[in-house]
Write a protein that holds these residues in place. Structure first.
Motif, PDB file in Angstrom:
ATOM      1  N   ASN A  30       0.808  -1.225   0.000  1.00  0.00           N
ATOM      2  CA  ASN A  30       0.000   0.000   0.000  1.00  0.00           C
ATOM      3  C   ASN A  30       0.843   1.279   0.000  1.00  0.00           C
ATOM      4  O   ASN A  30       0.516   2.252   0.693  1.00  0.00           O
ATOM      5  CB  ASN A  30      -0.956   0.009   1.198  1.00  0.00           C
ATOM      6  CG  ASN A  30      -1.987  -1.082   1.120  1.00  0.00           C
ATOM      7  OD1 ASN A  30      -2.493  -1.394   0.051  1.00  0.00           O
ATOM      8  ND2 ASN A  30      -2.290  -1.706   2.254  1.00  0.00           N
ATOM      9  N   VAL A  31       1.935   1.276  -0.778  1.00  0.00           N
ATOM     10  CA  VAL A  31       2.742   2.490  -0.837  1.00  0.00           C
ATOM     11  C   VAL A  31       1.964   3.592  -1.546  1.00  0.00           C
ATOM     12  O   VAL A  31       1.173   3.337  -2.456  1.00  0.00           O
ATOM     13  CB  VAL A  31       4.092   2.253  -1.547  1.00  0.00           C
ATOM     14  CG1 VAL A  31       4.952   1.274  -0.768  1.00  0.00           C
ATOM     15  CG2 VAL A  31       3.892   1.785  -2.979  1.00  0.00           C
ATOM     16  N   PHE A  32       2.192   4.822  -1.116  1.00  0.00           N
ATOM     17  CA  PHE A  32       1.522   5.978  -1.702  1.00  0.00           C
ATOM     18  C   PHE A  32       2.287   6.457  -2.926  1.00  0.00           C
ATOM     19  O   PHE A  32       3.342   7.072  -2.815  1.00  0.00           O
ATOM     20  CB  PHE A  32       1.418   7.112  -0.679  1.00  0.00           C
ATOM     21  CG  PHE A  32       0.294   6.958   0.296  1.00  0.00           C
ATOM     22  CD1 PHE A  32      -0.955   7.485   0.022  1.00  0.00           C
ATOM     23  CD2 PHE A  32       0.491   6.286   1.490  1.00  0.00           C
ATOM     24  CE1 PHE A  32      -2.001   7.346   0.922  1.00  0.00           C
ATOM     25  CE2 PHE A  32      -0.545   6.143   2.397  1.00  0.00           C
ATOM     26  CZ  PHE A  32      -1.794   6.662   2.117  1.00  0.00           C
ATOM     27  N   ASP A  70       6.035   6.098  -2.051  1.00  0.00           N
ATOM     28  CA  ASP A  70       6.856   5.347  -2.995  1.00  0.00           C
ATOM     29  C   ASP A  70       8.222   6.014  -3.175  1.00  0.00           C
ATOM     30  O   ASP A  70       8.316   7.164  -3.614  1.00  0.00           O
ATOM     31  CB  ASP A  70       6.124   5.286  -4.339  1.00  0.00           C
ATOM     32  CG  ASP A  70       6.765   4.342  -5.327  1.00  0.00           C
ATOM     33  OD1 ASP A  70       7.847   3.807  -5.036  1.00  0.00           O
ATOM     34  OD2 ASP A  70       6.170   4.135  -6.405  1.00  0.00           O
ATOM     35  N   VAL A  71       9.291   5.293  -2.828  1.00  0.00           N
ATOM     36  CA  VAL A  71      10.641   5.841  -2.947  1.00  0.00           C
ATOM     37  C   VAL A  71      10.963   6.192  -4.398  1.00  0.00           C
ATOM     38  O   VAL A  71      11.721   7.122  -4.677  1.00  0.00           O
ATOM     39  CB  VAL A  71      11.686   4.851  -2.383  1.00  0.00           C
ATOM     40  CG1 VAL A  71      13.100   5.390  -2.563  1.00  0.00           C
ATOM     41  CG2 VAL A  71      11.417   4.588  -0.901  1.00  0.00           C
ATOM     42  N   ALA A  72      10.364   5.489  -5.329  1.00  0.00           N
ATOM     43  CA  ALA A  72      10.648   5.721  -6.749  1.00  0.00           C
ATOM     44  C   ALA A  72      10.256   7.116  -7.221  1.00  0.00           C
ATOM     45  O   ALA A  72      10.763   7.594  -8.242  1.00  0.00           O
ATOM     46  CB  ALA A  72       9.941   4.671  -7.597  1.00  0.00           C
ATOM     47  N   MET A  82       5.265  15.762  -5.156  1.00  0.00           N
ATOM     48  CA  MET A  82       5.027  14.708  -4.171  1.00  0.00           C
ATOM     49  C   MET A  82       4.720  15.306  -2.801  1.00  0.00           C
ATOM     50  O   MET A  82       3.758  14.927  -2.141  1.00  0.00           O
ATOM     51  CB  MET A  82       6.244  13.786  -4.084  1.00  0.00           C
ATOM     52  CG  MET A  82       6.083  12.630  -3.101  1.00  0.00           C
ATOM     53  SD  MET A  82       6.588  13.025  -1.402  1.00  0.00           S
ATOM     54  CE  MET A  82       8.367  13.078  -1.597  1.00  0.00           C
ATOM     55  N   LEU A  83       5.539  16.273  -2.370  1.00  0.00           N
ATOM     56  CA  LEU A  83       5.318  16.910  -1.071  1.00  0.00           C
ATOM     57  C   LEU A  83       3.984  17.650  -1.040  1.00  0.00           C
ATOM     58  O   LEU A  83       3.239  17.578  -0.064  1.00  0.00           O
ATOM     59  CB  LEU A  83       6.464  17.864  -0.750  1.00  0.00           C
ATOM     60  CG  LEU A  83       7.829  17.227  -0.465  1.00  0.00           C
ATOM     61  CD1 LEU A  83       8.896  18.300  -0.332  1.00  0.00           C
ATOM     62  CD2 LEU A  83       7.777  16.367   0.797  1.00  0.00           C
ATOM     63  N   GLY A 245      21.254   8.174  -1.112  1.00  0.00           N
ATOM     64  CA  GLY A 245      20.397   7.298  -0.323  1.00  0.00           C
ATOM     65  C   GLY A 245      19.250   6.730  -1.131  1.00  0.00           C
ATOM     66  O   GLY A 245      18.946   5.541  -1.054  1.00  0.00           O
ATOM     67  N   ILE A 246      18.610   7.572  -1.923  1.00  0.00           N
ATOM     68  CA  ILE A 246      17.493   7.121  -2.751  1.00  0.00           C
ATOM     69  C   ILE A 246      17.982   6.186  -3.851  1.00  0.00           C
ATOM     70  O   ILE A 246      17.391   5.142  -4.120  1.00  0.00           O
ATOM     71  CB  ILE A 246      16.754   8.339  -3.339  1.00  0.00           C
ATOM     72  CG1 ILE A 246      16.078   9.132  -2.205  1.00  0.00           C
ATOM     73  CG2 ILE A 246      15.729   7.894  -4.370  1.00  0.00           C
ATOM     74  CD1 ILE A 246      15.607  10.501  -2.613  1.00  0.00           C
ATOM     75  N   GLN A 247      19.099   6.547  -4.491  1.00  0.00           N
ATOM     76  CA  GLN A 247      19.639   5.716  -5.560  1.00  0.00           C
ATOM     77  C   GLN A 247      20.069   4.355  -5.033  1.00  0.00           C
ATOM     78  O   GLN A 247      19.849   3.323  -5.676  1.00  0.00           O
ATOM     79  CB  GLN A 247      20.819   6.411  -6.235  1.00  0.00           C
ATOM     80  CG  GLN A 247      21.250   5.763  -7.539  1.00  0.00           C
ATOM     81  CD  GLN A 247      20.163   5.775  -8.602  1.00  0.00           C
ATOM     82  OE1 GLN A 247      19.395   6.734  -8.692  1.00  0.00           O
ATOM     83  NE2 GLN A 247      20.080   4.711  -9.387  1.00  0.00           N
TER      84      GLN A 247
END
Length: 260
Positions: A30-32, A70-72, A82-83, A245-247
């Protein structure tokens, strides 16, 4: 009688008299993503227009309430939108003139934990997995940075935000993130007990009481989120560590921090 009124690809909404149920249905966790944010925003607008609705229960599945945003989509070109979308949901939940209740099972992480914590009430499974792990990605949880200390105290909020460690539903309830923690089979009866109280009361009085209850917090939340967003976009996302960090998460490897 329960009447299904909408089934979207990321969530479902059903109405049962004074109760609206919003279920997150975006497997596995259930990622946003943007679609789920938009669908939830639309659902809250529709619920607000239904005068018969007194309370809203938000839930996920056995595996997850929500594992967060969603980290992507944490990319430079997507971060501002997104924010804006996600914080719009947070503010919509706080300002919705209905009593909101989070029913938490499984993973309740990052943005998922932020959604649960801004609901008016929260009931969690004892073994639910809570946490604000954004720091492990070289980021931070803006809503938690603004509002978590008011729920759990400044020192504990600092611990949870700066370490990103996980904690149980039992601990979440002990610390004030949830009203109570229950064995899986007792969770829905506990929520129903609260709903039974609410449904005996004046819907108009509850709506006005909620508005008054958040009179000060809403000012703090509006200004705090605006400030947290500014730091996130203009400072955090300009660092090499945030990008690394994200990559690293996307590539499923350990990040190599540069400290800049």
């Amino acid at each position: 009688m329960t009447t299904p009124t909408a089934t979207a690809s990321r969530l479902s909404v059903t109405y049962d008299g004074a109760l609206a149920r919003v279920g997150f249905t975006h497997p596995p966790l259930n990622v946003f993503d943007f679609q789920q944010m938009d669908e939830l925003a639309d659902a809250l607008k529709q619920i607000e227009q239904r005068s018969e609705v007194v309370a809203v229960v938000l839930s996920g599945g056995e595996r997850a309430f929500s594992a967060g945003v969603d980290v992507a989509i944490h990319t430079p070109e997507n971060i501002p939108a997104m924010l804006q979308k996600f914080h719009g949901l947070i503010l919509a939940l706080a300002k919705l003139p209905k009593i909101t209740i989070a029913e938490v099972r499984g993973a309740c992480l990052g943005g998922g934990a932020e959604v649960a914590m801004v609901c008016d009430m929260c009931f969690t499974a004892e073994k639910a997995k809570w946490g604000f792990p954004e720091i492990a990605l070289g980021c931070y949880p803006p809503v938690a940075c603004v509002a978590l200390a008011a729920l759990v105290g400044e020192k504990r909020a600092a611990d949870l935000i700066f370490t990103g460690r996980n904690f149980s539903g039992t601990e979440a309830a002990q610390w004030g993130l949830a009203n109570s923690a229950h064995a899986d089979g007792d969770l829905q009866p506990a929520i129903q007990n609260t709903l039974d109280y609410l449904f005996k009361l004046s819907p108009a009085a509850l709506a006005q009481a909620k508005k008054a209850f958040y009179a000060w917090d809403s000012i703090h939340l509006d200004k705090g989120l605006a400030r947290a967003e500014k730091i996130y976009v203009e400072a955090l996302m300009q660092t090499e560590d945030a990008k690394e960090g994200i990559q690293a998460w996307l590539e499923k490897r350990k990040p190599e921090w540069k400290g800049r």
